[in-house]
Scaffold this motif. Sequence first.
Motif: not given
Lengths: 240, 356
Positions: B48, B52-53, B55, B193, B197, B272, B280-281, B283-284
Amino acid sequence: MSDLLTLTGVHTHIGRYHILQGVDFAVPEGQVTMLLGRNGAGKTTTLRTVMGLWPASRGEIVLAGERIEAGTTPDIARRGVGYVPESMAVFSDLTVRENLVLGARDRDLDDARLDWIFGFFPALKRFWLSRAGSLSGGQKQMLSIARAIVEPRKLLLIDEPTKGLAPAIVMALIECLKEIKRRGATILMVEQNFHAARELGDTVLVMDNGAIVHRGAMADLAADVALQERLLGLSLETHQ
Amino acid sequence: MMILSGDPPRSRLLAVLLIVIVAMLVLTPWLFPGAKAMNVAVKICIFAVLVASYDLLLGYTGTVSFAHTMFYGIGSYAVAIALYAMGPSWAAIGTGIVVGLPMAMLLALAIGLFSLRVAAIFFAMITLAVASAFQVLASQMSWLTGGEDGRTFRLPELLRPGTVLIDKSAFGFEINGRTLTYYLVFVVSALLILALLRVVNSPFGRVLQAIRENPFRAEALGYRTVFHLTYANCIAATVAACAGVLNALWLRYVGPDTSLAFSIMLDILLMVVIGGMGTIYGAIIGAGIFIIAQNYLQTLMGAASSAAADAGLPLLPGLLHPDRWLLWLGLLFIASVYFFPTGVVGRLRRPKAGAA
């Protein structure tokens, strides 16, 4: 009155096309200079060349006494040039507010100035937190202009702001630009709508084939129908 | 909302989904104390962060980079080599972090300044070249990295599975060094994360979005796009290296397959895209769906296959045979791209965004 911006012998090539072929003109400080001409004459290219988006291949561009033709676009913008590109150039993924914050760059939004802008463009206040992409064409154009004037600029380059807009919105836009002019802004504006051009312009430049073919006071051109027909190929009747 | 930097999920279903995932991750050591479940949960946390990174680059700036696993690998190798060479101590972990993170950042800075000026496709090619070179380097310098075998190392006393912190009599389950490591990974991942954000919702993040949409307009407003893209690249690389550190701490091993392989890069890309770019979300969600599918699809299909066989259905037992799991994973991916072209998060947010 001194000249804020002067172009001397400016040539611009885009790929293998030679678009600007020796453009010379000056924009006097505190005035609105109208750049007219038929499609493809090089008006937009002139603005983009001043902005550094298409670098000049030859010639000199001087802004407030300093040469800028070799400068990068961000550098030129930071010297106090606001640019309103053609066709509603907003950042559609961002909100109205975020678009204006971007325009203000490193500073905070100035509330008094915002109220002043909202006075012309109440729609921007109404859609403050909406995505710019969801605005109508006219509202996008308002946002685009608001973004350029959200901080005071030395020089505004405005490319066909009335294009594709409803007459009522064109009127509001003209009022706004007049007010900006009253506050002492210097504007170089490309305009196809001769009515709008006549309302706003102090001086006029007419381009053809990548060069300036006429320069003079707006009032003289507005009064001389024969000259208009010769330069612009338009009859006033269709534009009033 | 402060903690989410004023960017809530903006969809009830998405919020519920995120809460479920996070709650499951928090409760994993209680509910599923087995080694496999713990590994899956940790992998979700780490990916995640990694996704996220990525993303931040792909989703917020539109830059395609293939070097993201390299930064992940730098973080993993730095902490692994330090623990291997200096012995299992906190000082070694600290040294690994102090060396690894700046190294990832400086490399990203160098790549960015050299290649973000050129067209996007060249940037992608350059990152691919640098990442491949790094992979070869890591396997050739075996005196340092252990080559293809990688390095196995031990963690400080406190984080070892054998260290019992609170024994079974207190809560009915044992809290040991492994549980502590799990929560270390979870908390650091969550913080990273939240930090990302914060970055994307800062004025800097808005400039990145503006550049993604139209770099010329952003320049005409006075923003130097190369610098902004390079900063974003450095932040993404540093966060990826942090994810690498967590990965090494959990596995107690580092090798080319677990931290540098190109297949990891592909997994990141898939996650992604499935989750939703520029959110960002996503990614989770992406990491959750993908890693659970990767680990449990086979088991699920095995059960479904034998159930179908017991019911005497034709063809189905063969189709659902566990060996065909990659086929189904592929179909799942195609279906998700087809039905959710903007990713799961993009799809869930759509009705609201349309009304705004």
